[in-house]
Each structure stands twice: as C-alpha cells, then as structure tokens.
Design a protein around this motif. Structure first.
Motif, short mmCIF file in Angstrom:
data_model
loop_
_atom_site.label_atom_id
_atom_site.label_comp_id
_atom_site.label_asym_id
_atom_site.label_seq_id
_atom_site.Cartn_x
_atom_site.Cartn_y
_atom_site.Cartn_z
N MET A 1 41.90 13.37 -33.44
CA MET A 1 43.37 13.40 -33.43
C MET A 1 43.86 13.60 -32.00
SD MET A 1 46.30 13.53 -35.11
CE MET A 1 45.91 13.76 -36.81
N LEU A 2 44.82 12.77 -31.61
CA LEU A 2 45.38 12.83 -30.26
C LEU A 2 46.82 13.32 -30.35
CD1 LEU A 2 44.50 9.12 -29.34
CD2 LEU A 2 42.94 11.06 -29.26
N LEU A 3 47.29 13.89 -29.26
CA LEU A 3 48.68 14.38 -29.25
C LEU A 3 49.37 13.87 -27.99
CD1 LEU A 3 51.04 16.31 -30.03
CD2 LEU A 3 49.71 18.18 -29.05
N TYR A 4 50.53 13.24 -28.19
CA TYR A 4 51.32 12.76 -27.05
C TYR A 4 52.67 13.46 -27.06
CZ TYR A 4 54.17 9.91 -24.00
OH TYR A 4 55.02 9.51 -22.99
N ILE A 5 53.08 13.97 -25.90
CA ILE A 5 54.40 14.62 -25.78
C ILE A 5 55.20 13.87 -24.70
CG2 ILE A 5 55.62 16.74 -25.13
CD1 ILE A 5 53.29 18.33 -26.29
N HIS A 6 56.41 13.47 -25.06
CA HIS A 6 57.20 12.65 -24.13
C HIS A 6 58.31 13.45 -23.45
CE1 HIS A 6 58.51 8.82 -22.56
NE2 HIS A 6 59.76 9.18 -22.81
N ILE A 7 58.36 13.34 -22.13
CA ILE A 7 59.42 13.99 -21.33
C ILE A 7 60.29 12.88 -20.73
CG2 ILE A 7 59.89 15.52 -19.35
CD1 ILE A 7 58.42 16.96 -21.63
N PRO A 8 61.51 12.71 -21.24
CA PRO A 8 62.27 11.49 -20.88
C PRO A 8 63.19 11.63 -19.66
CG PRO A 8 63.36 12.64 -22.66
CD PRO A 8 62.18 13.49 -22.27
N PHE A 9 62.86 12.54 -18.73
CA PHE A 9 63.73 12.74 -17.56
C PHE A 9 63.06 12.18 -16.31
CE2 PHE A 9 64.26 16.30 -20.53
CZ PHE A 9 65.59 16.13 -20.87
N CYS A 10 63.86 11.54 -15.46
CA CYS A 10 63.33 11.02 -14.18
C CYS A 10 64.35 11.25 -13.08
CB CYS A 10 63.05 9.52 -14.28
SG CYS A 10 61.53 9.17 -15.15
N ASP A 11 63.85 11.40 -11.85
CA ASP A 11 64.75 11.61 -10.71
C ASP A 11 65.44 10.33 -10.26
OD1 ASP A 11 64.35 14.40 -10.35
OD2 ASP A 11 62.33 13.94 -9.64
N GLY A 241 41.06 6.99 -27.01
CA GLY A 241 41.35 7.30 -28.42
C GLY A 241 42.31 6.28 -29.03
N TYR A 242 43.34 5.89 -28.25
CA TYR A 242 44.27 4.85 -28.76
C TYR A 242 43.51 3.56 -29.02
CZ TYR A 242 48.42 7.46 -27.03
OH TYR A 242 49.40 8.38 -26.79
N TRP A 243 42.66 3.21 -28.06
CA TRP A 243 41.96 1.92 -28.18
C TRP A 243 40.96 1.94 -29.33
CZ3 TRP A 243 40.94 2.68 -22.30
CH2 TRP A 243 42.15 2.52 -21.62
N GLN A 244 40.52 3.15 -29.71
CA GLN A 244 39.59 3.25 -30.85
C GLN A 244 40.34 3.40 -32.16
OE1 GLN A 244 37.54 6.60 -29.14
NE2 GLN A 244 35.63 5.46 -29.18
N HIS A 245 41.66 3.34 -32.06
CA HIS A 245 42.52 3.43 -33.23
C HIS A 245 42.44 4.80 -33.91
CE1 HIS A 245 45.03 1.55 -36.29
NE2 HIS A 245 45.28 0.71 -35.30
N VAL A 295 41.45 -5.76 -32.74
CA VAL A 295 40.87 -6.85 -31.94
C VAL A 295 41.53 -6.88 -30.55
CG1 VAL A 295 40.61 -9.36 -31.77
CG2 VAL A 295 40.24 -8.21 -33.96
N LEU A 296 42.87 -6.81 -30.53
CA LEU A 296 43.59 -6.87 -29.25
C LEU A 296 43.18 -5.71 -28.33
CD1 LEU A 296 47.22 -7.87 -30.27
CD2 LEU A 296 45.89 -8.96 -28.49
N LEU A 297 43.20 -4.51 -28.89
CA LEU A 297 42.88 -3.34 -28.06
C LEU A 297 41.39 -3.32 -27.70
CD1 LEU A 297 45.02 -0.55 -29.78
CD2 LEU A 297 45.54 -1.83 -27.72
N GLY A 304 35.31 -2.54 -27.35
CA GLY A 304 35.08 -3.69 -28.23
C GLY A 304 35.60 -3.44 -29.64
N PHE A 305 35.15 -4.27 -30.60
CA PHE A 305 35.55 -4.06 -32.00
C PHE A 305 34.40 -4.47 -32.91
CE2 PHE A 305 36.74 -8.44 -31.14
CZ PHE A 305 36.36 -9.12 -32.30
N ASP A 306 34.44 -3.97 -34.13
CA ASP A 306 33.40 -4.23 -35.12
C ASP A 306 33.68 -5.59 -35.78
OD1 ASP A 306 31.78 -4.34 -37.30
OD2 ASP A 306 32.34 -2.37 -38.10
N LYS A 307 32.73 -6.51 -35.73
CA LYS A 307 33.01 -7.87 -36.23
C LYS A 307 33.24 -7.89 -37.74
CE LYS A 307 28.44 -9.78 -37.07
NZ LYS A 307 27.47 -10.79 -36.72
N ASN A 308 32.80 -6.85 -38.42
CA ASN A 308 32.96 -6.83 -39.88
C ASN A 308 34.40 -6.69 -40.35
OD1 ASN A 308 30.20 -7.12 -40.52
ND2 ASN A 308 29.91 -5.01 -39.80
N ILE A 309 35.33 -6.42 -39.43
CA ILE A 309 36.74 -6.33 -39.85
C ILE A 309 37.37 -7.73 -39.98
CG2 ILE A 309 37.12 -4.04 -38.83
CD1 ILE A 309 38.57 -5.42 -36.50
N LEU A 310 36.67 -8.77 -39.50
CA LEU A 310 37.26 -10.11 -39.48
C LEU A 310 37.06 -10.84 -40.81
CD1 LEU A 310 36.12 -11.37 -35.95
CD2 LEU A 310 38.25 -10.22 -36.56
#
Ligand code: SF4
Length: 351
Positions: A1-11, A241-245, A295-297, A304-310
């Motif tokens: 499990m991954l956690l992303y926290i977004h801070i939307p402020f910029c100078d 982690g994102y690329w591994q879904h 496949v894209l990621l 890479g990706f597992d060919k059995n998903i195709l």
C-alpha cells in the motif's frame, strides 16, 4: 500500500506546469493542512495492509513549514512499515536548512528537488522561483544534513537546449554524487503558458538517446522512461509501486487514490476540498482498463508485465513483437528494450 499526499501551493507558476497548484491561496494553508489530516484519518481506517511508501508531492511541499507536518506524521505512524520510504518533493528557494532538518527529524528519508536546470536563463524562461546558486546550496544543505537518497529533476527539450547544456547540468549532479535523477522531456500541456507555443519545445529523439547514454556511462541505470538511479536501492519504491499497480491512497486536493478496482478523486479546488475533504468522485475500473494500465506502465519501466493478462489477439501481436526482437520474455514476464517506444509498443499490443 502506497500513500500520496498533495500540497497544492507554489511560489510561482512554471510556464509548463499543469499540476494542481496555486500561487494565490497561501492564506488557506492552515485550513488545508487540517483538511488533509481529516481525510488521512478517514482513509487510513479502510486499509488492510501497512503503508510501504509515503510521497509528499505537489505543488511545493516546502511552501509549508515543517512544523505543520507534525500531526500528519503522528497520524500515519501506526500504519507505516519500519523501513517505510518517505519522500518529500521540495523546491530550492523554499527548502531552507531548517525545513530540511525539520522534515528529516519527522521521518523523511528521501528528498526530491525540482532543480530542472543549473542555467539561470533557462530557469527564467521556465518561470522557476529559484536560480542555479540557490539550487546548489539547497542540495549541499541536504547532503550536509545527512540525506543519502536525493533525487533531482532535470527538464530537457526546451528551446535553445543542446546536449552540451544538459550535460553541464548532469555533470554538476555527478560532482554532488546525487543518487537519483529524473530527466524529463518538456511536454506542452493544455492550460499552461507554453501550450500553443510549439517553438518552445525541441522534439529531438537523438537528444533523448544521447542523454540516456550519458547517464549510463556515468553509472546511472534507467529503470523507467524518465528515471535513473545509481543503484537499485536508490530507485523510487513509491513510483515503482504505481508501475506495479499496487493500491494507493491519494490525500489532498486533486490527488488520486486507487483501491483494487476503484479509483477515487477528492475535490480539486482548495476551497472545495477544505469544505469537505471526504467528498470523492469514484470511478470503477473494468478488467480491460486494468490490463491497458498494466501493459502501458509495465513497458515504460523495467518491471514489465505478465503476458498471461493478455487475450488471444493481444498475445498474437505480442508474439510478433517478440519475434522482431522489440521485447523480451523471461519466465512469462515481458520486458521492454527501449522505453522511448513504450507507448507505441503498448498501443500495438492493445489495439
Ligand atoms: S513548482 Fe512544480 S508544481 Fe509548482 S508550478 Fe512549478 S512545476 Fe508546477
């Protein structure tokens, strides 16, 4: 499990940036952080696995004083694994020594600097809020403080860029012994200042290949189209982690979360988000959507990706590409040999 926290402020708003970030909402910082805490507490209740990686991104996380993150770290503590990778993005103009020390004391163990270039003219053209001197000193501070996993973003393919100019940026990073480099080619995104200014972007595949080769010669392994690490240990586990879904929580205005077959989107506007940080839009993903993504990621990175998903038709096209030596297979896992062709190859398989 991954956690992303977004801070939307910029100078400042960079002329190429399409991220959800604002330069005129600083007065909402405190309320925003309280809203983040509320969403975080709520979303963490629903997870069944511990958090392996946390990524604080933006926007610019260093526009928020480190003390303001204390509560967030308190909330996540019971949910994270012992050697959790904790990354914070930051910009050189706001990542002061105090901020870096403070974030390290809270638990951040990986720092990602939005350097983009060490050329002041180019930084101005991009409308960055820092200059080369500031970038150097911020990186040196991070090294002195003891961060031993540092990433620097470098952007290329901008008008007047040449291999020689980009090489100088990389040489500076090599001297600093930076462990990880994200080298991105400029894209002209809708809604940005650069959109419709095609003269700003150089489309030069040759330049990309030269950059990849130069990084390789200097000990950096490319593990994704834009990501290069000195050693396996320095690869971004979060991005991997994102690329591994893997499942991820998305906390903050405009963040995205994904749990199994569902993606959820908290409100994008800061005011709306503060009003109700638990008001998500939910999208259900079909099995087909998931295959497309895998496949894209998978072809954009060394996972890479597992060919059995195709399905049968897709498998046939995959076999053609294997015969043409464009991809390789090891124990049923399909790997890309040239990340620049990732989208083209994926679209061919999935068509
Ligand atoms: S600092 Fe980053 S998030 Fe902020 S405007 Fe520039 S590119 Fe976008």
């Amino acid at each position: 499990m991954l956690l992303y926290i977004h801070i939307p402020f910029c100078d400042s708003k960079c002329h190429y940036c399409a991220f959800n970030s604002y330069t005129d909402r600083f007065h909402l910082k405190k309320e925003y952080m309280r809203a983040l805490e509320k969403q975080l507490k709520n979303d963490l209740k629903n997870i069944d696995k511990k958090i392996e990686t946390l990524f604080i991104g933006g926007g610019t996380p260093s526009t928020i004083r480190y003390e303001e993150y204390t509560e967030i770290f308190k909330i996540i503590k019971p949910y994270i694994i012992d050697d959790c990778e904790i990354t914070s993005e930051c910009n050189p103009n706001s990542a002061s020594k105090t901020w870096l020390e403070g974030m390290k004391s809270l638990g951040v163990n990986r720092i990602s600097f939005g350097v983009q270039s060490f050329n002041d003219e180019k930084l101005k053209k991009l409308n960055r809020a820092h200059n080369a001197k500031g970038a150097l000193s911020a990186i040196q501070n991070a090294i002195c403080i003891g961060f031993n996993s540092i990433n620097c973003d470098i952007i290329y393919g901008v008008q007047n860029d040449s291999f020689e100019l980009i090489k100088e940026d990389f040489d500076t990073l090599f001297k600093l012994k930076i462990e990880h480099i994200s080298a991105y080619s400029l894209t002209l995104e809708e809604g940005t200042k650069f959109y419709n200014k095609s003269e700003i972007k150089i489309d030069d595949e040759e330049l990309s290949y030269k950059i990849f080769d130069y990084l390789k010669e200097n000990g950096f392994t490319q593990y994704e189209i834009s990501n290069f690490a000195r050693e396996k240990d320095y690869e971004s586990k979060h991005n991997y982690g994102y690329w591994q879904h893997k499942n991820y929580l998305g906390i903050g205005a405009g963040a995205v979360g994904c749990l199994n077959n569902y993606r959820y989107y908290p409100k994008k506007g800061i005011e709306e988000y503060i009003k109700n940080p638990l008001d998500y839009e939910i999208e259900e993903l079909s099995n087909e959507d998931i295959v497309v993504e895998k496949v894209l990621l998978g072809l954009r990175c060394s996972n890479g990706f597992d060919k059995n998903i195709l399905n049968e038709k897709q498998l046939k096209r995959l076999i053609e590409l294997l015969e043409e030596d464009k991809l390789k297979e090891i124990s049923g896992q399909i790997y890309n040999k040239n990340f620049l062709l990732a989208d083209e190859l994926a679209l061919y398989i999935l068509e």
